[in-house]
Design a protein around this motif. Sequence first.
Motif, PDB file in Angstrom:
ATOM      1  N   SER A  42       0.837  -1.210   0.000  1.00  0.00           N
ATOM      2  CA  SER A  42       0.000   0.000   0.000  1.00  0.00           C
ATOM      3  C   SER A  42       0.871   1.261   0.000  1.00  0.00           C
ATOM      4  CB  SER A  42      -0.961   0.003   1.197  1.00  0.00           C
ATOM      5  OG  SER A  42      -0.256   0.257   2.396  1.00  0.00           O
ATOM      6  N   ILE A  43       2.054   1.191   0.638  1.00  0.00           N
ATOM      7  CA  ILE A  43       2.971   2.344   0.642  1.00  0.00           C
ATOM      8  C   ILE A  43       3.570   2.527  -0.760  1.00  0.00           C
ATOM      9  CG2 ILE A  43       5.082   3.328   1.640  1.00  0.00           C
ATOM     10  CD1 ILE A  43       2.487   3.083   3.488  1.00  0.00           C
ATOM     11  N   ARG A  44       3.891   1.433  -1.411  1.00  0.00           N
ATOM     12  CA  ARG A  44       4.433   1.539  -2.778  1.00  0.00           C
ATOM     13  C   ARG A  44       3.383   2.109  -3.737  1.00  0.00           C
ATOM     14  NH1 ARG A  44       7.419  -3.157  -0.951  1.00  0.00           N
ATOM     15  NH2 ARG A  44       5.820  -4.601  -1.659  1.00  0.00           N
ATOM     16  N   GLU A  45       2.100   1.798  -3.479  1.00  0.00           N
ATOM     17  CA  GLU A  45       1.018   2.389  -4.289  1.00  0.00           C
ATOM     18  C   GLU A  45       0.938   3.907  -4.075  1.00  0.00           C
ATOM     19  OE1 GLU A  45      -2.485   0.162  -3.267  1.00  0.00           O
ATOM     20  OE2 GLU A  45      -1.731  -1.659  -4.244  1.00  0.00           O
ATOM     21  N   LEU A  46       1.178   4.339  -2.823  1.00  0.00           N
ATOM     22  CA  LEU A  46       1.210   5.781  -2.533  1.00  0.00           C
ATOM     23  C   LEU A  46       2.336   6.463  -3.305  1.00  0.00           C
ATOM     24  CD1 LEU A  46       0.843   6.561   1.300  1.00  0.00           C
ATOM     25  CD2 LEU A  46      -0.514   7.450  -0.583  1.00  0.00           C
ATOM     26  N   ILE A  47       3.484   5.795  -3.362  1.00  0.00           N
ATOM     27  CA  ILE A  47       4.628   6.336  -4.116  1.00  0.00           C
ATOM     28  C   ILE A  47       4.241   6.463  -5.592  1.00  0.00           C
ATOM     29  CG2 ILE A  47       7.019   5.903  -4.857  1.00  0.00           C
ATOM     30  CD1 ILE A  47       7.352   4.372  -2.127  1.00  0.00           C
ATOM     31  N   ASP A  48       3.628   5.414  -6.136  1.00  0.00           N
ATOM     32  CA  ASP A  48       3.202   5.436  -7.549  1.00  0.00           C
ATOM     33  C   ASP A  48       2.229   6.588  -7.820  1.00  0.00           C
ATOM     34  OD1 ASP A  48       4.737   3.308  -8.387  1.00  0.00           O
ATOM     35  OD2 ASP A  48       3.161   1.812  -8.081  1.00  0.00           O
ATOM     36  N   GLU A  49       1.372   6.859  -6.829  1.00  0.00           N
ATOM     37  CA  GLU A  49       0.406   7.949  -6.965  1.00  0.00           C
ATOM     38  C   GLU A  49       1.122   9.297  -7.118  1.00  0.00           C
ATOM     39  OE1 GLU A  49      -3.016   9.035  -4.017  1.00  0.00           O
ATOM     40  OE2 GLU A  49      -3.001   6.852  -4.348  1.00  0.00           O
ATOM     41  N   GLU A  50       2.172   9.497  -6.310  1.00  0.00           N
ATOM     42  CA  GLU A  50       2.930  10.749  -6.395  1.00  0.00           C
ATOM     43  C   GLU A  50       3.683  10.844  -7.724  1.00  0.00           C
ATOM     44  OE1 GLU A  50       2.480  13.408  -4.473  1.00  0.00           O
ATOM     45  OE2 GLU A  50       0.938  12.025  -3.765  1.00  0.00           O
ATOM     46  N   VAL A  51       4.165   9.710  -8.207  1.00  0.00           N
ATOM     47  CA  VAL A  51       4.840   9.690  -9.518  1.00  0.00           C
ATOM     48  C   VAL A  51       3.848  10.129 -10.593  1.00  0.00           C
ATOM     49  CG1 VAL A  51       5.967   8.223 -11.243  1.00  0.00           C
ATOM     50  CG2 VAL A  51       6.552   7.957  -8.821  1.00  0.00           C
ATOM     51  N   LYS A  52       2.607   9.625 -10.493  1.00  0.00           N
ATOM     52  CA  LYS A  52       1.559  10.048 -11.450  1.00  0.00           C
ATOM     53  C   LYS A  52       1.285  11.540 -11.321  1.00  0.00           C
ATOM     54  CE  LYS A  52      -0.968   5.730 -11.896  1.00  0.00           C
ATOM     55  NZ  LYS A  52      -1.590   4.950 -10.814  1.00  0.00           N
ATOM     56  N   ASN A  53       1.441  12.087 -10.105  1.00  0.00           N
ATOM     57  CA  ASN A  53       1.239  13.524  -9.871  1.00  0.00           C
ATOM     58  C   ASN A  53       2.401  14.368 -10.376  1.00  0.00           C
ATOM     59  OD1 ASN A  53      -1.196  13.093  -8.629  1.00  0.00           O
ATOM     60  ND2 ASN A  53      -0.376  13.079  -6.556  1.00  0.00           N
ATOM     61  N   GLY A  54       3.443  13.702 -10.898  1.00  0.00           N
ATOM     62  CA  GLY A  54       4.550  14.450 -11.496  1.00  0.00           C
ATOM     63  C   GLY A  54       5.825  14.521 -10.666  1.00  0.00           C
ATOM     64  N   ILE A  55       5.857  13.827  -9.523  1.00  0.00           N
ATOM     65  CA  ILE A  55       7.078  13.816  -8.703  1.00  0.00           C
ATOM     66  C   ILE A  55       7.786  12.479  -8.915  1.00  0.00           C
ATOM     67  CG2 ILE A  55       8.015  13.867  -6.349  1.00  0.00           C
ATOM     68  CD1 ILE A  55       5.630  15.703  -5.621  1.00  0.00           C
ATOM     69  N   PRO A  56       8.988  12.476  -9.526  1.00  0.00           N
ATOM     70  CA  PRO A  56       9.670  11.199  -9.768  1.00  0.00           C
ATOM     71  C   PRO A  56      10.044  10.510  -8.453  1.00  0.00           C
ATOM     72  CG  PRO A  56      11.070  13.076 -10.405  1.00  0.00           C
ATOM     73  CD  PRO A  56       9.750  13.642 -10.006  1.00  0.00           C
ATOM     74  N   SER A  57      10.073   9.183  -8.468  1.00  0.00           N
ATOM     75  CA  SER A  57      10.313   8.443  -7.216  1.00  0.00           C
ATOM     76  C   SER A  57      11.662   8.793  -6.588  1.00  0.00           C
ATOM     77  CB  SER A  57      10.200   6.933  -7.454  1.00  0.00           C
ATOM     78  OG  SER A  57      11.242   6.467  -8.284  1.00  0.00           O
ATOM     79  N   HIS A  58      12.660   9.135  -7.416  1.00  0.00           N
ATOM     80  CA  HIS A  58      13.976   9.460  -6.845  1.00  0.00           C
ATOM     81  C   HIS A  58      13.991  10.837  -6.180  1.00  0.00           C
ATOM     82  CE1 HIS A  58      15.176  12.333 -10.000  1.00  0.00           C
ATOM     83  NE2 HIS A  58      14.534  11.541 -10.832  1.00  0.00           N
ATOM     84  N   ARG A  59      12.810  11.509  -6.195  1.00  0.00           N
ATOM     85  CA  ARG A  59      12.650  12.776  -5.459  1.00  0.00           C
ATOM     86  C   ARG A  59      11.671  12.579  -4.293  1.00  0.00           C
ATOM     87  NH1 ARG A  59      15.416  17.197  -5.509  1.00  0.00           N
ATOM     88  NH2 ARG A  59      13.622  18.601  -5.686  1.00  0.00           N
ATOM     89  N   ILE A  60      11.563  11.335  -3.829  1.00  0.00           N
ATOM     90  CA  ILE A  60      10.667  11.026  -2.705  1.00  0.00           C
ATOM     91  C   ILE A  60      11.475  10.404  -1.570  1.00  0.00           C
ATOM     92  CG2 ILE A  60       8.717   9.610  -1.935  1.00  0.00           C
ATOM     93  CD1 ILE A  60       7.561   9.818  -4.775  1.00  0.00           C
ATOM     94  N   VAL A  61      11.332  10.976  -0.376  1.00  0.00           N
ATOM     95  CA  VAL A  61      11.907  10.390   0.845  1.00  0.00           C
ATOM     96  C   VAL A  61      10.772   9.693   1.587  1.00  0.00           C
ATOM     97  CG1 VAL A  61      12.773  10.958   3.166  1.00  0.00           C
ATOM     98  CG2 VAL A  61      13.881  11.936   1.149  1.00  0.00           C
TER      99      VAL A  61
END
Length: 221
Positions: A86-105
């Motif tokens: 479920s946390i990885r799905e949250l990360i994917d959601e932010e990627v869809k919002n335009g924030i690349p995963s390598h810019r997520i802590v």
Amino acid sequence: MSAIVPATCKATAAVIFLHGLGDTGHGWAQALAAIRAPHVKYICPHAPVMPVSLNMNMAMPSWFDIVSLRPDAEEDESGIRRAAESIRELIDEEVKNGIPSHRIVLGGFSQGGALSLYSALTARQKLAGVVALSCWLPLRNSLSQSVVVSNKEISVLQCHGEADPVVPPILGRLTVQTLQTMLNPDNITFRTYPGVPHSACAEEMEDIERFIEEQLPPVNQ
């Protein structure tokens, strides 16, 4: 659902922070708002409510079941794996919002810190870093170097109060030792805070602020 502290300009990075057992995302959203960077969006999801063995099966917000906090305790493997998904799905959601995963802590406190570590190690998405506070590494006996695919070079800030009666500091030290066998040890920072119980302190919040600034610097628009 999540408590969100929006960026004050265009969001080019995000912090996803997971609260501890029995808590909600609101308190950590407030704490992170006090150290916010203008280009960073802070997302503090709320855990589902479930019975927790450790607390006599009382229902409370919890990412997965906890039987005991002894190092040799039985663990809720299916619950931990489900929560990490479920946390990885949250990360994917932010990627869809335009924030690349390598810019997520990814980060968290206590049970949330444990889940953030496990989620980052098993994620396919490449992340910027992990903030792991007053926690342990779940399922550490089934994890090995081969499990870590995308985040072998991830930066980790692990913090622990030396007077923690809930998650003993020895669990933090064992976690660091395990992480050093799976990740680049040069990228792991372990800080302890004398006299601090199972909570965060001002010095720790400053260390977190500095870590986030280093891992998520502003980008030129």
